[in-house]
Write an enzyme that holds these catalytic residues in place. Sequence first.
Site, PDB file in Angstrom:
ATOM      1  N   LYS A 144       1.226  -0.954   0.151  1.00 13.98           N
ATOM      2  CA  LYS A 144       0.007  -0.183  -0.172  1.00 13.98           C
ATOM      3  C   LYS A 144       0.718   1.303  -0.010  1.00 13.98           C
ATOM      4  O   LYS A 144       0.465   1.752  -0.512  1.00 13.98           O
ATOM      5  CB  LYS A 144      -0.622   0.241   0.949  1.00 13.98           C
ATOM      6  CG  LYS A 144      -2.192   1.272   1.442  1.00 13.98           C
ATOM      7  CD  LYS A 144      -2.786   1.304   2.817  1.00 13.98           C
ATOM      8  CE  LYS A 144      -1.692   1.946   3.435  1.00 13.98           C
ATOM      9  NZ  LYS A 144      -2.299   1.929   5.151  1.00 13.98           N
ATOM     10  N   ASP A 163      -5.767   0.930   0.967  1.00 12.06           N
ATOM     11  CA  ASP A 163      -6.181   1.198   3.012  1.00 12.06           C
ATOM     12  C   ASP A 163      -7.534   0.778   2.883  1.00 12.06           C
ATOM     13  O   ASP A 163      -8.128  -0.004   1.877  1.00 12.06           O
ATOM     14  CB  ASP A 163      -5.492   2.577   3.060  1.00 12.06           C
ATOM     15  CG  ASP A 163      -6.978   3.621   3.043  1.00 12.06           C
ATOM     16  OD1 ASP A 163      -7.845   3.219   1.557  1.00 12.06           O
ATOM     17  OD2 ASP A 163      -7.134   4.306   3.320  1.00 12.06           O
TER      18      ASP A 163
END
Length: 223
Positions: A144, A163
């Site tokens: 991420k 996320d």
Amino acid sequence: MKHHNFSFNRAACQDLIGVHEEIRFEIESRIQSFRKLWAKGSEREIFIELVFCLLTPQTKARQAEKAIELLTSKDLIFNGGVNDLAHHLNIVRFRNKKAAYIIEARKKCILKGEPSLKKILQGCITPSAMREYLVREVKGFGWKEASHFLRNIGLGKNFAILDRHILKNLVRAGCIERVPENLTRECYLLTEAKMRELSGVLNIPLEHLDFVLWYMETGDIYK
């Protein structure tokens, strides 16, 4: 919305299309600013963006940006010790750990006294290879964070920033069944592929869709 045989939630998908139409201009403006950073930004600016992305896990982006502004004003990003960094990172979560990550990133990205991250990444050739490098070499970066950083320097066209806000809305859209407990490399890339598929169905570019999903959860377009 394009015709498809997938089990996406039609109502949720129509909501995504509507929001995209509403904020498309703002998204395009933001993406242009990111691309400008990679095209014209200095080595120092690229490294500072890396530090920003090290600070964002479990911390709101705008708080991380405030921390960056403070560290910059104190000349600590490139010169501060771990204790100085941690002391001034009291507005982000896990400040001691993140201070240590900044020090580690310096060791990797500052060569012969000069920031060299842009040069290092250019040696990776493709954004996908850059992402693999960042996940492997930058302590504090998972998939991420590496995707977030590359997006923020204009190289995230084909990446998703998975996320919890994005994942929650992917579930709502019927793109995935549930929020994954552990985003391993395999799980991240598989989920990203599903989001890419959704982007094709909606006819919304993947880098736009990321902003749309984020905006629906937070009401904000930032970075």
